[in-house]
Structure formats: C-alpha cells, structure tokens
Design a protein around this motif. Structure first.
Motif, PDB file in Angstrom:
ATOM      1  N   VAL A  11      16.041 -82.757  17.149  1.00  0.00           N
ATOM      2  CA  VAL A  11      15.657 -81.265  16.717  1.00  0.00           C
ATOM      3  C   VAL A  11      16.035 -81.071  14.930  1.00  0.00           C
ATOM      4  O   VAL A  11      17.138 -81.350  14.765  1.00  0.00           O
ATOM      5  N   VAL A  12      14.998 -80.876  14.194  1.00  0.00           N
ATOM      6  CA  VAL A  12      15.073 -80.670  12.624  1.00  0.00           C
ATOM      7  C   VAL A  12      15.300 -79.321  12.465  1.00  0.00           C
ATOM      8  O   VAL A  12      16.120 -79.069  11.640  1.00  0.00           O
ATOM      9  N   TYR A  18       9.728 -71.481  18.121  1.00  0.00           N
ATOM     10  CA  TYR A  18       9.211 -73.112  18.335  1.00  0.00           C
ATOM     11  C   TYR A  18      10.710 -73.744  17.614  1.00  0.00           C
ATOM     12  O   TYR A  18      11.004 -73.445  16.735  1.00  0.00           O
ATOM     13  N   ALA A  19      10.461 -75.137  18.067  1.00  0.00           N
ATOM     14  CA  ALA A  19      11.643 -76.011  17.405  1.00  0.00           C
ATOM     15  C   ALA A  19      10.774 -77.099  16.825  1.00  0.00           C
ATOM     16  O   ALA A  19       9.498 -77.474  17.419  1.00  0.00           O
ATOM     17  N   MET A  20      11.179 -77.538  15.800  1.00  0.00           N
ATOM     18  CA  MET A  20      10.262 -78.791  14.979  1.00  0.00           C
ATOM     19  C   MET A  20      11.299 -80.071  15.422  1.00  0.00           C
ATOM     20  O   MET A  20      12.371 -80.219  15.281  1.00  0.00           O
ATOM     21  N   LEU A  21      10.553 -80.949  15.872  1.00  0.00           N
ATOM     22  CA  LEU A  21      11.049 -82.268  16.471  1.00  0.00           C
ATOM     23  C   LEU A  21      10.659 -83.412  15.721  1.00  0.00           C
ATOM     24  O   LEU A  21       9.404 -83.632  15.807  1.00  0.00           O
ATOM     25  N   ARG A  22      11.446 -84.496  15.455  1.00  0.00           N
ATOM     26  CA  ARG A  22      11.292 -85.803  14.741  1.00  0.00           C
ATOM     27  C   ARG A  22      11.259 -86.788  15.925  1.00  0.00           C
ATOM     28  O   ARG A  22      12.251 -86.886  16.652  1.00  0.00           O
ATOM     29  N   LEU A  39      12.380 -76.271  26.054  1.00  0.00           N
ATOM     30  CA  LEU A  39      13.467 -77.165  25.843  1.00  0.00           C
ATOM     31  C   LEU A  39      14.842 -76.507  26.609  1.00  0.00           C
ATOM     32  O   LEU A  39      14.818 -75.398  26.956  1.00  0.00           O
ATOM     33  N   PRO A  40      15.867 -77.643  26.872  1.00  0.00           N
ATOM     34  CA  PRO A  40      16.854 -77.240  27.381  1.00  0.00           C
ATOM     35  C   PRO A  40      17.790 -76.375  26.907  1.00  0.00           C
ATOM     36  O   PRO A  40      17.763 -76.264  25.743  1.00  0.00           O
ATOM     37  N   GLU A  41      18.587 -75.640  27.590  1.00  0.00           N
ATOM     38  CA  GLU A  41      19.360 -74.349  26.964  1.00  0.00           C
ATOM     39  C   GLU A  41      20.520 -75.059  26.119  1.00  0.00           C
ATOM     40  O   GLU A  41      20.952 -76.352  26.411  1.00  0.00           O
ATOM     41  N   GLY A  42      20.975 -74.713  25.143  1.00  0.00           N
ATOM     42  CA  GLY A  42      22.146 -75.152  24.248  1.00  0.00           C
ATOM     43  C   GLY A  42      21.633 -75.835  22.930  1.00  0.00           C
ATOM     44  O   GLY A  42      22.444 -76.646  22.567  1.00  0.00           O
ATOM     45  N   ILE A  43      20.209 -76.240  22.963  1.00  0.00           N
ATOM     46  CA  ILE A  43      19.843 -77.226  21.807  1.00  0.00           C
ATOM     47  C   ILE A  43      20.097 -76.529  20.523  1.00  0.00           C
ATOM     48  O   ILE A  43      20.205 -75.249  20.304  1.00  0.00           O
ATOM     49  N   THR A  44      20.531 -77.307  19.359  1.00  0.00           N
ATOM     50  CA  THR A  44      20.816 -76.847  18.065  1.00  0.00           C
ATOM     51  C   THR A  44      20.304 -77.675  17.172  1.00  0.00           C
ATOM     52  O   THR A  44      19.741 -78.911  17.474  1.00  0.00           O
ATOM     53  N   ASP A  45      20.076 -77.395  15.835  1.00  0.00           N
ATOM     54  CA  ASP A  45      19.605 -78.502  14.887  1.00  0.00           C
ATOM     55  C   ASP A  45      20.411 -79.791  15.013  1.00  0.00           C
ATOM     56  O   ASP A  45      21.468 -79.707  15.045  1.00  0.00           O
ATOM     57  N   GLY A  46      19.800 -80.785  15.044  1.00  0.00           N
ATOM     58  CA  GLY A  46      20.456 -82.382  15.249  1.00  0.00           C
ATOM     59  C   GLY A  46      20.462 -82.671  16.943  1.00  0.00           C
ATOM     60  O   GLY A  46      20.752 -83.756  16.962  1.00  0.00           O
ATOM     61  N   SER A  47      20.470 -81.695  17.652  1.00  0.00           N
ATOM     62  CA  SER A  47      20.467 -82.170  18.935  1.00  0.00           C
ATOM     63  C   SER A  47      19.358 -83.133  19.408  1.00  0.00           C
ATOM     64  O   SER A  47      18.443 -83.115  18.799  1.00  0.00           O
ATOM     65  N   ARG A  48      19.448 -84.048  20.288  1.00  0.00           N
ATOM     66  CA  ARG A  48      18.631 -84.964  20.688  1.00  0.00           C
ATOM     67  C   ARG A  48      18.129 -84.736  21.944  1.00  0.00           C
ATOM     68  O   ARG A  48      18.936 -84.310  23.136  1.00  0.00           O
ATOM     69  N   VAL A  49      16.708 -84.681  22.026  1.00  0.00           N
ATOM     70  CA  VAL A  49      16.085 -84.441  23.357  1.00  0.00           C
ATOM     71  C   VAL A  49      15.273 -85.594  23.908  1.00  0.00           C
ATOM     72  O   VAL A  49      14.562 -86.327  23.140  1.00  0.00           O
ATOM     73  N   ARG A  51      11.627 -86.561  26.262  1.00  0.00           N
ATOM     74  CA  ARG A  51      10.668 -86.041  26.661  1.00  0.00           C
ATOM     75  C   ARG A  51      10.093 -87.061  27.769  1.00  0.00           C
ATOM     76  O   ARG A  51       9.774 -88.045  27.288  1.00  0.00           O
ATOM     77  N   VAL A  52       9.891 -86.517  29.002  1.00  0.00           N
ATOM     78  CA  VAL A  52       9.260 -87.407  30.184  1.00  0.00           C
ATOM     79  C   VAL A  52       8.218 -86.594  30.778  1.00  0.00           C
ATOM     80  O   VAL A  52       8.520 -85.594  31.595  1.00  0.00           O
ATOM     81  N   MET A  53       6.841 -86.654  30.663  1.00  0.00           N
ATOM     82  CA  MET A  53       5.779 -85.911  31.340  1.00  0.00           C
ATOM     83  C   MET A  53       6.176 -84.422  31.141  1.00  0.00           C
ATOM     84  O   MET A  53       6.057 -83.682  32.057  1.00  0.00           O
ATOM     85  N   LEU A  54       6.263 -84.201  29.816  1.00  0.00           N
ATOM     86  CA  LEU A  54       6.452 -82.557  29.426  1.00  0.00           C
ATOM     87  C   LEU A  54       7.675 -81.973  30.120  1.00  0.00           C
ATOM     88  O   LEU A  54       7.748 -80.651  29.957  1.00  0.00           O
ATOM     89  N   GLU A  55       8.760 -82.629  30.422  1.00  0.00           N
ATOM     90  CA  GLU A  55      10.132 -82.276  30.662  1.00  0.00           C
ATOM     91  C   GLU A  55      10.878 -82.614  29.785  1.00  0.00           C
ATOM     92  O   GLU A  55      11.115 -84.153  29.531  1.00  0.00           O
ATOM     93  N   TYR A  56      11.717 -81.944  29.236  1.00  0.00           N
ATOM     94  CA  TYR A  56      12.742 -82.300  28.124  1.00  0.00           C
ATOM     95  C   TYR A  56      14.130 -82.032  28.732  1.00  0.00           C
ATOM     96  O   TYR A  56      14.471 -81.357  29.260  1.00  0.00           O
TER      97      TYR A  56
END
Length: 59
Positions: A11-12, A18-22, A39-49, A51-56
C-alpha cells in the motif's frame, strides 16, 4: 500469470475511498487503484497485501 495466481502488493497511499497499491513483482508497472472496502481491516501506508481471485489478505 493467471487470474488465480497470488500477487503481492504494498500500500503506497490512500486517495478518498481508494488505496494505491504497488505490485511487488513488477515495481515498474503503474500503481493499482483498489477500493478500500475490498481490502482487509487495519491496512495502513506500507502494509503488504496478497490478492488471490480478487480476495485480499494482509501479509
């Protein structure tokens, strides 16, 4: 790479609802915009997620 293959993102930034992802596997690709509601709860800048079949999931 197929639709069901996992893709890891960092997460950038956030832009409204919306979140911008790299993509970690292809950093030269442009940022991917994803609705925060997907996206899952608790994400912040720098979080890693992952994606598998549109599930994060938070890594």
């Amino acid at each position: 790479m197929g639709f069901a293959d996992p893709v890891d993102y960092t997460v950038v930034s956030f832009d409204g609802d919306y979140a911008m992802l790299r993509n970690e596997n292809d950093p030269s690709a442009g940022l991917t915009q994803v609705a925060i509601a997907l996206l899952p709860e608790g994400i912040t800048d720098g979080s890693r997620v992952r994606r598998v079949m549109l599930e994060y999931t938070l890594l």
